[in-house]
Design a protein around this motif. Sequence first.
Motif, PDB file in Angstrom:
ATOM      1  N   UNK A 116     -24.053  -0.295   3.514  1.00  0.00           N
ATOM      2  CA  UNK A 116     -24.723   0.871   2.965  1.00  0.00           C
ATOM      3  C   UNK A 116     -23.902   1.564   1.894  1.00  0.00           C
ATOM      4  N   UNK A 117     -22.614   1.768   2.184  1.00  0.00           N
ATOM      5  CA  UNK A 117     -21.723   2.401   1.212  1.00  0.00           C
ATOM      6  C   UNK A 117     -21.660   1.596  -0.085  1.00  0.00           C
ATOM      7  N   UNK A 118     -21.526   0.298   0.055  1.00  0.00           N
ATOM      8  CA  UNK A 118     -21.397  -0.564  -1.124  1.00  0.00           C
ATOM      9  C   UNK A 118     -22.703  -0.618  -1.906  1.00  0.00           C
ATOM     10  N   UNK A 119     -23.825  -0.644  -1.203  1.00  0.00           N
ATOM     11  CA  UNK A 119     -25.118  -0.663  -1.895  1.00  0.00           C
ATOM     12  C   UNK A 119     -25.249   0.539  -2.820  1.00  0.00           C
ATOM     13  N   UNK A 120     -24.970   1.721  -2.279  1.00  0.00           N
ATOM     14  CA  UNK A 120     -25.053   2.938  -3.078  1.00  0.00           C
ATOM     15  C   UNK A 120     -24.001   2.925  -4.186  1.00  0.00           C
ATOM     16  N   UNK A 121     -22.815   2.448  -3.863  1.00  0.00           N
ATOM     17  CA  UNK A 121     -21.746   2.420  -4.851  1.00  0.00           C
ATOM     18  C   UNK A 121     -22.009   1.463  -5.996  1.00  0.00           C
ATOM     19  N   UNK A 122     -22.585   0.301  -5.704  1.00  0.00           N
ATOM     20  CA  UNK A 122     -22.887  -0.661  -6.766  1.00  0.00           C
ATOM     21  C   UNK A 122     -23.917  -0.089  -7.737  1.00  0.00           C
ATOM     22  N   UNK A 123     -24.953   0.526  -7.183  1.00  0.00           N
ATOM     23  CA  UNK A 123     -25.945   1.139  -8.059  1.00  0.00           C
ATOM     24  C   UNK A 123     -25.317   2.262  -8.875  1.00  0.00           C
TER      25      UNK A 123
ATOM     26  N   UNK B 160     -21.936   9.673 -10.784  1.00  0.00           N
ATOM     27  CA  UNK B 160     -20.735  10.061 -10.048  1.00  0.00           C
ATOM     28  C   UNK B 160     -21.044  10.588  -8.652  1.00  0.00           C
ATOM     29  N   UNK B 161     -22.173  11.256  -8.502  1.00  0.00           N
ATOM     30  CA  UNK B 161     -22.525  11.798  -7.183  1.00  0.00           C
ATOM     31  C   UNK B 161     -22.745  10.673  -6.175  1.00  0.00           C
ATOM     32  N   UNK B 162     -23.516   9.675  -6.574  1.00  0.00           N
ATOM     33  CA  UNK B 162     -23.744   8.533  -5.684  1.00  0.00           C
ATOM     34  C   UNK B 162     -22.444   7.787  -5.406  1.00  0.00           C
ATOM     35  N   UNK B 163     -21.597   7.679  -6.418  1.00  0.00           N
ATOM     36  CA  UNK B 163     -20.343   6.953  -6.237  1.00  0.00           C
ATOM     37  C   UNK B 163     -19.422   7.682  -5.267  1.00  0.00           C
ATOM     38  N   UNK B 164     -19.373   8.999  -5.374  1.00  0.00           N
ATOM     39  CA  UNK B 164     -18.540   9.765  -4.452  1.00  0.00           C
ATOM     40  C   UNK B 164     -19.046   9.624  -3.019  1.00  0.00           C
ATOM     41  N   UNK B 165     -20.361   9.661  -2.833  1.00  0.00           N
ATOM     42  CA  UNK B 165     -20.924   9.442  -1.497  1.00  0.00           C
ATOM     43  C   UNK B 165     -20.538   8.067  -0.964  1.00  0.00           C
ATOM     44  N   UNK B 166     -20.580   7.090  -1.842  1.00  0.00           N
ATOM     45  CA  UNK B 166     -20.249   5.727  -1.423  1.00  0.00           C
ATOM     46  C   UNK B 166     -18.786   5.600  -1.022  1.00  0.00           C
ATOM     47  N   UNK B 167     -17.915   6.248  -1.747  1.00  0.00           N
ATOM     48  CA  UNK B 167     -16.482   6.084  -1.513  1.00  0.00           C
ATOM     49  C   UNK B 167     -15.969   6.881  -0.326  1.00  0.00           C
ATOM     50  N   UNK B 168     -16.484   8.099  -0.130  1.00  0.00           N
ATOM     51  CA  UNK B 168     -15.913   8.946   0.932  1.00  0.00           C
ATOM     52  C   UNK B 168     -16.952   9.447   1.930  1.00  0.00           C
ATOM     53  N   UNK B 169     -18.216   9.013   1.798  1.00  0.00           N
ATOM     54  CA  UNK B 169     -19.231   9.407   2.756  1.00  0.00           C
ATOM     55  C   UNK B 169     -19.954  10.682   2.361  1.00  0.00           C
ATOM     56  N   UNK B 170     -21.019  10.957   3.106  1.00  0.00           N
ATOM     57  CA  UNK B 170     -21.817  12.150   2.861  1.00  0.00           C
ATOM     58  C   UNK B 170     -21.164  13.386   3.456  1.00  0.00           C
ATOM     59  N   UNK B 171     -21.409  14.498   2.858  1.00  0.00           N
ATOM     60  CA  UNK B 171     -21.004  15.776   3.442  1.00  0.00           C
ATOM     61  C   UNK B 171     -22.189  16.302   4.247  1.00  0.00           C
TER      62      UNK B 171
END
Length: 743
Positions: free
Chosen positions: A202-209, A216-227
Amino acid sequence: MFLAIVSCKDKVNTSRANEVVSGQGHPKLILTKQGVLDIKKALGTVPIFDASLSATKAEVDAEIEEGIDVPVPKDLSGGYTHERHKRNFLMLQKAGVLFQILDNDKYAIYVRDMLMAYAKLYPTLPVHPQTRSYARGKLFWQCLNDSNWLVYTAQAYDCVYEWLSEKDRNILENDLFIPFAKFISEGNPQFFNRVHNHSTWGNVAVGMLALVIDNDELLENALIGLKVDNLKAGMKDNDGGLIQVEGQKLGFYGNLDEPFSPDGYYNEGPYYQRYAMYPFLIFAQALQNVKPELKVLEYKDGVLLKAVNALINLTDANGNFFPLNDGQKGMSYYTDALVSAVDIAYYYGGKNPELLSIAKKQNKVVLDDTGLSVAMGVKAGLELPFQKKSINLSDGKNGDEGGVGVLRSHGLELVYKYASQGSSHGHYDKLSFSLYENGNEVIQDYGLSRFVNIEQKGGGNYLKENKTWAKQTIAHNTLSVNGQNHFKGKFEIGSKHHSELYFYNDEQPNVQIISATEDNAYPGTKMLRTFALVKDGDFEKPFVIDLLKVKSLTKNQYDLPYYYLGHIMKTNFEYNSFSQLKPLGKNNGYQHLWNEALGKPTEDYTVFSWKNNNLFYTLTTTSSKADQLILARIGANDPEYNLRKDPSFILRRKDVKNTTFASVIESHGSYSPVSELALNAYSHLSSLKIILDNEDYTAIELITKSNKSKVFILSNKDNSKDKNHNIKIGDKNYNWIGAYYYR
C-alpha cells in the motif's frame, strides 16, 4: 517537510544511483531517459535481454489481439474478474516498457485505452462484494491486490506520461489515480498504517504514483504513514496482526525498520519476504532515480541489498525457499519478484558477480537499466557461482530477537528456526527444524495450508486448517508439552517473546553447530536445543546430532515429532497398527493426526529407518522403556481433504520433569530401480547413549558398526569460545576449548 530531513548514517555502493539527474522528465521511475537510450543501443547484442524483450513482446501482442476487458469485480482469488484485473496490471506495465524501448505507438494506445476504461469504471465502484477481508478493495477483494494494481500501473503511466495529452492525464489522475491512492490510504488506515507486507504494498503503491505526478503529500504519506488521530493503538487485523502500536514508525520507512533484521532477514519468513521484496526494491529504485538525495538504498546500513543475499541463502539446492512460517512450497528465486531483486541488487550493490550466476539460472532480466547491466555482465562471462555456505541470520529490528540458521555440508542442509513470532504469518514452532538433501525434503516443515489462487479451495485464500493445523506446535519438528501450543497458541503472547541464540559456530567445516534456548513457550519449562552437522570419515555422509535438553518445574508429557517423508524400512521396536483409526487428540493440531500405530522401545536406543528419493535415512534416538513411539499421519478431521496425508514419527515421554532427547539422523546408501540394487541400506551406528547429563554438561556416545566410539559433549552453561573445559566421564578425561567437544 520530511523529505528534506531523512538522513543515513551508513554507506553502501550506490554510485550508479548518484549519476542519475533528478527532474529529467518521463520515464523516470524504473526506466529512465538515459536508460532507454542505452537499451536501444544494445538491442540485438545482449542475448538474455533480447530474449526477455522478445518474450514480453509476444505476451503483450497476444493480449492486444484479444482486446481490452475491464470487468465489474465480483470474485475472490482465482476467479475470473480477479485474475483478469491482475493480468491487466501486469500487461499495462509491460506494454509501457515496450512503448519506451520499441517506439511503437500501439503499446501506448493500449495503455491509454485500458487506463481510460478503468477511469470510467472506477468512480462507479463500491467496495468489493466479497466481504472476507479486513480491508476490502474495489477492483479486488482486498486492498492488498488493489495496491498491487497501482504499483504496476503507476509504472505504465510513467512510461506513457509524455505521450498522453494533458486532457487525458487530467482524466486519469482525477478520476482514477488520485482517488485510487486515497482509497487505499486515507480510506483504509487499518490497512495502510501498520507494519506488514500488506502495508508495504500500500505504501509503495501510493509512493510510486506520487513520484509520477510529483505529489509531495502522497509521497510523505507513503514514506512515513498517515497522520490519523483516531486510530486506536494496539488495534488488530483479522489475522491477529498489529495494525499500529504507540510510537511505532509507519509507512515505507517503518516497514523497513521493524520487520528487517540488520542481516536482512524479514520476520514474516522467506515466502513473504519474497513477496514484499518487489515493492520494497522497485520503490527504492524509483526513489534513487527521482529522489537520490534520500539515499534509500543506504538506509539501515543497506538492509534492502542485504535482504536479497539473505533470501537467496534461504533457498535449498533447487532455489526453493524454505517454508518457514506461512510459506507455499515450490516458491523459488525463479519468481519474477526475485528476477527484479537480483537485477536491482547487482546494479546498485557493487555488481557482485555471484548474483550473475543466479540471473543466468533465471535466464531472464527486467527490461530496464538494471536488467541491461545484468545481461551485459552475463554476456561478458563475469558470473561466479553463488556460494551458499552455512549462515546464521538474526531476527528482529536490532538483530536481538532470535534468528534462523542454515547448516550446510556436502548436499545436506539443516534449517533451524529460533526466531521471533513472525507477525500474523508466524507459526508456534520455537526451536523447530527441517532437513534437506540435494534440494529434497528429508524432515519436512509443513508450510501453509492454502492453495494459492486456486478458486476451488477456499477462493484461493487461507484455509481454516492453516490455523487448526499448520500453525500449531505439533505440526512442526519441535517439542510439544502436555499437548499444548507454544505461547498457548496466542499471538498476543507469542509476539512478546523470542528464542535466544546460545551459540553458532561454522568455523570448523567438519562440525558446524548451532544452539538456542527457549524459556517462554511454556512457563516454567526451559529448552536448550542444539544441532550439529558432522562430517566424519567413518560415516558415508555428514550426519546430524539433535540434542534437546528440557528442564521443568512440573512433570509433563513431552511429544517430539519428526515429519519424515518416504516409506518405512526398518525399526528396532515392535508396534501395533490400529485397524480403526482415531485422532491423536481433540485440539491444538492433534485432532488432525491419525494415530496409526503405537510401539514401545525394546532397547535404550530406538532405530527408525525409511527410504525417500531412492536414498536411505535412519533416525537413532536414546529412549527408555516407558517411552511411547507413535506412528501418525496427517489428515484426521479433514472432510474436504485440505491437508496432505504425510507421515510422522513421534517420541512421547510422560510424567517427567527434566529430560534429554538425544538423536542422530543419518543419510546413507542408495537404491537403483534399474539394477534393483540397494547399497549401504543400514545405519552406520550400533548404539547411541547419553553418558553424562547434568546442569553443566550433556555428553552422548555414538558407537559405529565398526566399533568405533564417537563422543559429543555440550557445555550447557558456558558458551564461551575461549573457555577451557576438563571433565571426567567414567575413567576417561576430556579436555577441550569452546562450547562443545566432538571426537
